[in-house]
Write a protein that holds these residues in place. Sequence first.
Motif, PDB file in Angstrom:
ATOM      1  N   GLY A 138      88.378   2.446 -83.234  1.00 13.17           N
ATOM      2  CA  GLY A 138      87.907   3.786 -82.882  1.00 13.17           C
ATOM      3  C   GLY A 138      87.955   4.030 -81.390  1.00 13.17           C
ATOM      4  O   GLY A 138      88.306   5.134 -80.927  1.00 13.17           O
ATOM      5  N   CYS A 154      91.421   4.906 -80.336  1.00 12.02           N
ATOM      6  CA  CYS A 154      91.717   6.312 -80.659  1.00 12.02           C
ATOM      7  C   CYS A 154      91.123   7.248 -79.619  1.00 12.02           C
ATOM      8  O   CYS A 154      91.773   8.201 -79.168  1.00 12.02           O
ATOM      9  N   LEU A 167      93.017   7.198 -76.368  1.00 12.16           N
ATOM     10  CA  LEU A 167      94.230   8.006 -76.484  1.00 12.16           C
ATOM     11  C   LEU A 167      93.917   9.487 -76.293  1.00 12.16           C
ATOM     12  O   LEU A 167      94.645  10.207 -75.589  1.00 12.16           O
ATOM     13  N   LEU A 201      97.581  14.720 -81.273  1.00 14.36           N
ATOM     14  CA  LEU A 201      96.903  13.549 -80.705  1.00 14.36           C
ATOM     15  C   LEU A 201      95.401  13.763 -80.630  1.00 14.36           C
ATOM     16  O   LEU A 201      94.619  12.824 -80.802  1.00 14.36           O
ATOM     17  N   TYR A 241      92.936  12.609 -83.324  1.00 13.87           N
ATOM     18  CA  TYR A 241      92.497  11.222 -83.405  1.00 13.87           C
ATOM     19  C   TYR A 241      91.043  11.071 -82.989  1.00 13.87           C
ATOM     20  O   TYR A 241      90.434  10.020 -83.251  1.00 13.87           O
ATOM     21  N   LEU A 300      89.064  10.493 -86.055  1.00 15.00           N
ATOM     22  CA  LEU A 300      89.214   9.129 -86.553  1.00 15.00           C
ATOM     23  C   LEU A 300      88.389   8.161 -85.708  1.00 15.00           C
ATOM     24  O   LEU A 300      87.719   7.260 -86.242  1.00 15.00           O
ATOM     25  N   GLY A 301      88.423   8.357 -84.378  1.00 15.27           N
ATOM     26  CA  GLY A 301      87.661   7.475 -83.497  1.00 15.27           C
ATOM     27  C   GLY A 301      86.178   7.536 -83.767  1.00 15.27           C
ATOM     28  O   GLY A 301      85.487   6.508 -83.818  1.00 15.27           O
TER      29      GLY A 301
END
Length: 465
Positions: free
Chosen positions: A154, A157, A160, A181, A184, A187-188
């Motif tokens: 995580g 992510c 990023l 991007l 994400y 998701l993180g």
Amino acid sequence: MTTVLGRPARHAAPSAPTAAPAVVDRRIRTAAEAALCAALVLVTFWWATGGGLSDLGGWASGLTSVGRLTGLLASVLLLVQVLLMARIPLLERAFGQDRLAVIHRIVGFTSFTGMLAHVGLITWGYAAGDLAATPGELWDLTVSYPGMLLAAAGTVCLVLVVVTSVRAARAALRYESWHLLHLYAYLGVGLALPHQLWAGQEFLASTARTVFWWALWALTAAAVLVFRVALPLRRSLRHRLVVTSVVDEGDGCSSVYLAGRHLADLPVRAGQFLTWRFLSGTGWTRAHPYSLSAAPDGRSLRITVKNLGDGSGRVAGLRPGTRALVEGPYGRLTDRARTAGKVALVGAGIGITPMRALAEELTGDVVVLHRFTGSAVFAREFAVLAAERGFGLVPLPGPRRAHDSWLGSGIGGVDDLAALRARVPDVAERETYVCGPEAWTRLVVGTLHAAGVPADRIHTETFGW
């Protein structure tokens, strides 16, 4: 005196706007800020009463204690930044998309810094305060503690997302790439949850704390699912928007006319934008924000798009019958924010589109300042509207005369403030709406402040992302 294409404007009698929506929005902003402060104070209180202060007496325990505190604060802010961009209608109306984006960016960078501090301080403390042993301790924690491998993924992510959110990185990316991007971040945040619940003592130390954190996580997840997924899907299925025609407006701009079902029930106002996906082949999954360029009438919608490459370049080639999926409406460039009887609309380039819609809907004393370099989009429409509705029209043509000026070369030698006051002498009394490129908008806002326009009467929307 303002002019309508060279002749005096016939201003309609000022309409007294109701300030009730603006008052409600101000109270919502205050309540949201108070809720954030209360959450941060609450987790700090729990940390202090849970031994956080007493642990500061030792070097290693102090590092671990401060690491726990930064982790708690970062966790709250991490969830808050997701909520800020969850498109919650209450917050959208109160803050506006531009202001939410700015707050989101500040909260995001702050939470990321806190997260890094949490990882570093906790690891340093677990290594008994020995800095040289910290890398090895970090590896041991990652592979042996419950949920740490997921938390590490995580973190990658989120790194990023943060790296691509830096201004220089954004400038090098296409909007579509940056937007993909940026997803994400969800998701993180999701990958961090197991670690917090399995290894975070501050989350499980009491029933009240467990309920607080689960409720905050559940609220965040529900907001994303409802307002970013379910509501857009429902509106797209209910209204079934379809392209009816595409008209070339010149200067690389195209207007798209759309029809659909039950459009009178779509809660969109002049000045707002929606996020569009046209089901026309490759690239339909990439969403793009486009403002309405005509006031909605309950039967059809119109957007006007300038070909800037990527997704916007496909708009001119849309065929009648093409389906459109929408998210929104978003934005606060509406009469909801209005508290003054007089209004000034300032638009540059394709940023004139929401002003064109507002000019059609607003009543009272309205003046439009239209900044353009080449040909003026909607020149004829503005002339007709000005003649019919009696608002002032101030064309501002020509290339920018200097990097620190928002006006064109035809203005002459006076500074921006003097030029503005000469064309709109009562600008300080007006509610002002501004839309255009980010740097240009900052210059306009600076001039408006210098002219005496109160900050709460300046409403902006930019092309920046």
